[in-house]
Motif scaffolding. Structure first.
Motif, short mmCIF file in Angstrom:
data_model
loop_
_atom_site.label_atom_id
_atom_site.label_comp_id
_atom_site.label_asym_id
_atom_site.label_seq_id
_atom_site.Cartn_x
_atom_site.Cartn_y
_atom_site.Cartn_z
N VAL A 147 0.86 -1.19 0.00
CA VAL A 147 0.00 0.00 0.00
C VAL A 147 0.89 1.24 0.00
N VAL A 148 0.62 2.15 -0.93
CA VAL A 148 1.32 3.43 -0.99
C VAL A 148 0.29 4.51 -0.67
N GLU A 149 0.58 5.28 0.36
CA GLU A 149 -0.32 6.36 0.76
C GLU A 149 0.49 7.66 0.72
N ARG A 150 -0.05 8.66 0.02
CA ARG A 150 0.66 9.92 -0.15
C ARG A 150 -0.24 11.06 0.32
N GLU A 151 0.33 11.96 1.12
CA GLU A 151 -0.39 13.16 1.54
C GLU A 151 0.37 14.37 1.01
N VAL A 152 -0.32 15.18 0.20
CA VAL A 152 0.25 16.39 -0.38
C VAL A 152 -0.74 17.52 -0.15
N ALA A 153 -0.33 18.53 0.59
CA ALA A 153 -1.16 19.70 0.89
C ALA A 153 -2.50 19.31 1.50
N GLY A 154 -2.47 18.30 2.37
CA GLY A 154 -3.69 17.90 3.05
C GLY A 154 -4.54 16.88 2.31
N ARG A 155 -4.23 16.59 1.07
CA ARG A 155 -4.99 15.60 0.29
C ARG A 155 -4.27 14.26 0.37
N VAL A 156 -5.02 13.23 0.69
CA VAL A 156 -4.44 11.90 0.83
C VAL A 156 -4.89 11.02 -0.34
N SER A 157 -3.92 10.38 -0.98
CA SER A 157 -4.24 9.41 -2.03
C SER A 157 -3.66 8.06 -1.62
N ARG A 158 -4.32 7.00 -2.02
CA ARG A 158 -3.92 5.65 -1.61
C ARG A 158 -3.96 4.72 -2.82
N SER A 159 -2.91 3.94 -2.97
CA SER A 159 -2.85 2.94 -4.03
C SER A 159 -2.49 1.60 -3.41
N GLU A 160 -3.20 0.57 -3.82
CA GLU A 160 -2.92 -0.78 -3.33
C GLU A 160 -2.45 -1.65 -4.49
N PHE A 161 -1.43 -2.46 -4.22
CA PHE A 161 -0.87 -3.35 -5.22
C PHE A 161 -0.84 -4.77 -4.66
N PRO A 162 -1.26 -5.76 -5.43
CA PRO A 162 -1.18 -7.15 -4.95
C PRO A 162 0.28 -7.59 -4.88
#
Length: 151
Positions: free
Chosen positions: A86-101
């Protein structure tokens, strides 16, 4: 670089900031108080243009501090648990999440993005390592590959 959690390994990569947003706003408040007190004194003495210029200066400094504070807590968090990355990125208060098997994840150093670490699975990819020194990115890639192999 990693630390163990209940579900696996986790990497937290953050900006190198010497002042937290809370400390910044306390400093700005103190700066405003001192500057307005001095400008108020001179306004009281008859220099009427000092106060508006001090307010304009404080407004400009406040805007600059706001831009700094928005990105001071930017981070990337990478978690490897059994069968999942799981890659979770927070930039300027916005959080994005990507999951990889986990079994199908490929870790490589990207060529075009300043040698960031690229996490790929099929057509999806995510680049990580922005907040890590360039000489430590290959070590992060090795650690991720090792964690995926054993996780």
């Amino acid at each position: 670089m990693a630390h163990a959690t209940d579900n696996g390994l986790q990497w937290t990569l953050r900006r190198n900031c010497s002042v937290t947003p809370a400390q910044l706003w306390w400093t700005y408040g103190l700066l405003c108080a001192v500057s307005l007190a001095v400008a108020g004194f001179f306004w009281w003495q008859g220099a009427t243009l000092v106060l508006p210029f001090a307010a304009l200066e404080l407004l400009a400094v406040g805007v600059a501090f706001l831009f700094y504070a928005r990105h001071a807590v930017d981070r990337e968090q990478i978690r490897v648990s059994p069968g999942l990355l799981v890659v979770e990125r927070e930039v300027a208060g916005r959080v994005s999440r990507s999951e990889f098997p986990g079994p199908w994840v490929e870790i490589a150093l990207s060529r075009e993005a300043g040698q960031l670490v690229e996490v790929r699975s099929g057509v999806r990819s995510e680049r990580v390592g922005r907040y890590l020194r360039a000489d430590l990115r290959p070590a992060l890639a090795r650690e991720l590959r090792r964690a995926l192999a054993y996780g």
